[in-house]
Scaffold this motif. Structure first.
Motif, short mmCIF file in Angstrom:
data_model
loop_
_atom_site.label_atom_id
_atom_site.label_comp_id
_atom_site.label_asym_id
_atom_site.label_seq_id
_atom_site.Cartn_x
_atom_site.Cartn_y
_atom_site.Cartn_z
N ILE A 39 -4.00 2.16 8.78
CA ILE A 39 -3.85 3.52 9.04
C ILE A 39 -5.17 4.37 8.91
N ILE A 93 -1.97 13.77 7.96
CA ILE A 93 -2.50 14.15 6.84
C ILE A 93 -3.17 15.34 6.11
N ASN A 121 -6.78 0.52 5.56
CA ASN A 121 -7.48 1.47 6.16
C ASN A 121 -9.02 0.64 6.86
N VAL A 126 0.64 1.37 1.14
CA VAL A 126 -0.42 1.50 1.08
C VAL A 126 -1.68 0.32 0.49
N ARG A 153 4.03 6.92 3.75
CA ARG A 153 3.37 6.13 3.37
C ARG A 153 2.77 5.98 2.29
N VAL A 154 2.59 5.28 0.67
CA VAL A 154 2.89 5.47 -0.41
C VAL A 154 1.74 4.07 -1.18
N GLY A 155 0.83 4.68 -1.89
CA GLY A 155 -0.42 3.93 -2.04
C GLY A 155 -0.03 4.10 -3.52
N THR A 156 -1.18 5.22 -4.25
CA THR A 156 -1.17 5.59 -6.01
C THR A 156 0.32 5.42 -6.67
N ARG A 212 -6.42 4.81 -7.58
CA ARG A 212 -7.29 3.79 -7.51
C ARG A 212 -8.26 3.94 -7.90
N MET A 226 1.58 11.12 13.56
CA MET A 226 1.05 11.00 12.18
C MET A 226 -0.01 11.99 11.47
N MET A 286 3.11 10.56 1.00
CA MET A 286 1.91 10.21 0.46
C MET A 286 3.05 10.38 -0.64
N SER A 287 2.49 10.32 -2.46
CA SER A 287 2.75 9.69 -3.16
C SER A 287 3.15 11.44 -3.06
N LYS A 336 -4.62 -0.38 0.70
CA LYS A 336 -5.75 -0.25 0.35
C LYS A 336 -6.43 -0.26 -1.12
N GLN A 388 -11.24 5.88 -2.82
CA GLN A 388 -10.96 6.74 -2.49
C GLN A 388 -9.30 5.66 -0.93
C1 LIG Z 1 -4.46 6.57 1.47
C2 LIG Z 1 -3.81 6.80 2.55
C3 LIG Z 1 -2.06 7.10 2.13
C4 LIG Z 1 -1.80 6.90 0.48
O1 LIG Z 1 -2.49 7.81 -0.50
P1 LIG Z 1 -1.21 7.57 -2.08
O2 LIG Z 1 -1.68 9.03 -1.73
O3 LIG Z 1 -2.21 7.10 -2.72
O4 LIG Z 1 -0.15 7.11 -2.12
C5 LIG Z 1 -1.73 7.81 3.14
N1 LIG Z 1 -1.44 7.81 4.56
C6 LIG Z 1 -3.43 7.35 4.39
C7 LIG Z 1 -3.87 7.71 5.64
C8 LIG Z 1 -4.20 7.23 2.94
O5 LIG Z 1 -5.93 6.84 3.66
#
Ligand SMILES: *Cc1c(COP(=O)(O)O)cnc(C)c1O
Length: 234
Positions: A79, A163, A57, A34, A220-223, A229, A161, A204-205, A36, A234
């Motif tokens: 996403i 969250i 995003n 991810v 889906r991994v960002g951090t 971030r 999907m 996610m993370s 963003k 965010q």
């Molecule tokens: C930001 C985001 C992620 C990633 O989240 P992290 O906690 O940074 O891994 C995954 N999915 C969606 C939809 C997001 O907005």
């Protein structure tokens, strides 16, 4: 960027370790980075470390990076929240959309998908914890929406999907993911084999292990790939 490489290696190891523990193959699980708020340069480095799928995003921000990096042939996943006046650019620039939460959006994406591109892969976003602050269809709405969306010619409905709300501990984290898995089973029951959904985009993370235990096929991994971030975005 040695830090980036280390973080990517660590996430890959977590994926492998969780998959092994529950008897799955790591090949069944796609890692979407991810990106963003990250620069095109950071994405290029991640691609040099073997990542190929990137999640964005915010459309305007994403389009600039997609253009800058087009020679890399990356796969882009949308996403974020979708406004109906933005569907054309999403249909033209992405391989996947994870955040479809209305039949009307699916319809527009199908109408606007260029005919020389393969069908757009789509997941329905489910508000699995029924939170007022979060987007997504309720399970009942998703059951109803599926029929209409399966008939659209230029998108391929792949899965669901979610969250979930933040929970501590893997067992608690697994509960909403298990609910999402059960909803996909229920949607699939009456469908022909060729129509059956095969994708759970979840984890996610902070909860990717729990998601893998409940059969996530995309995390889906960002951090944990790019680092924290800035608080503002965010
Ligand atoms: C930001 C985001 C992620 C990633 O989240 P992290 O906690 O940074 O891994 C995954 N999915 C969606 C939809 C997001 O907005």
């Amino acid at each position: 960027m040695p830090d980036l490489q280390e973080r990517i290696d660590k996430v890959r190891l977590r994926l492998l370790s969780a998959a092994t523990k529950c008897g799955r193959s790591k090949a069944e699980i796609m890692l979407v980075a991810v990106s963003k708020t990250r620069s095109a340069d950071a994405i290029r480095h991640a691609a040099n470390n073997g990542l190929h799928h990137f999640g964005e995003n915010y459309l305007q921000e994403a389009l600039e990076k997609i253009d800058t990096l087009k020679s890399l042939g990356l796969d882009w996943h949308f996403i974020g929240p979708i406004q109906s006046n933005k569907t054309r650019q999403i249909a033209e620039n992405f391989s996947w959309v994870h955040s479809v939460d209305r039949v009307k959006i699916a319809q527009r994406l199908s109408d606007q998908r260029p005919s020389d591109m393969p069908p757009l892969n789509v997941c329905l976003q489910i508000n699995i914890d029924n939170e007022t602050t979060k987007a997504g269809l309720s399970p009942d709405q998703a059951l109803l929406a599926t029929k209409n969306i399966l008939d659209l010619p230029n998108i391929k409905l792949r899965g669901l999907m979610a969250i979930p709300a933040v929970r501590q501990g893997q067992q608690a984290q697994q509960k909403p993911f298990s609910k999402l898995q059960q909803l996909m089973d229920e949607i699939n029951r009456p469908l022909d084999k060729s129509e059956k959904l095969d994708t759970l985009s979840m984890g996610m993370s902070g909860d990717l292990e729990a998601a893998i235990f409940e059969n996530a096929t995309i995390i889906r991994v960002g951090t944990d790939i790019f680092g924290p971030r800035s608080v503002k975005q965010q």
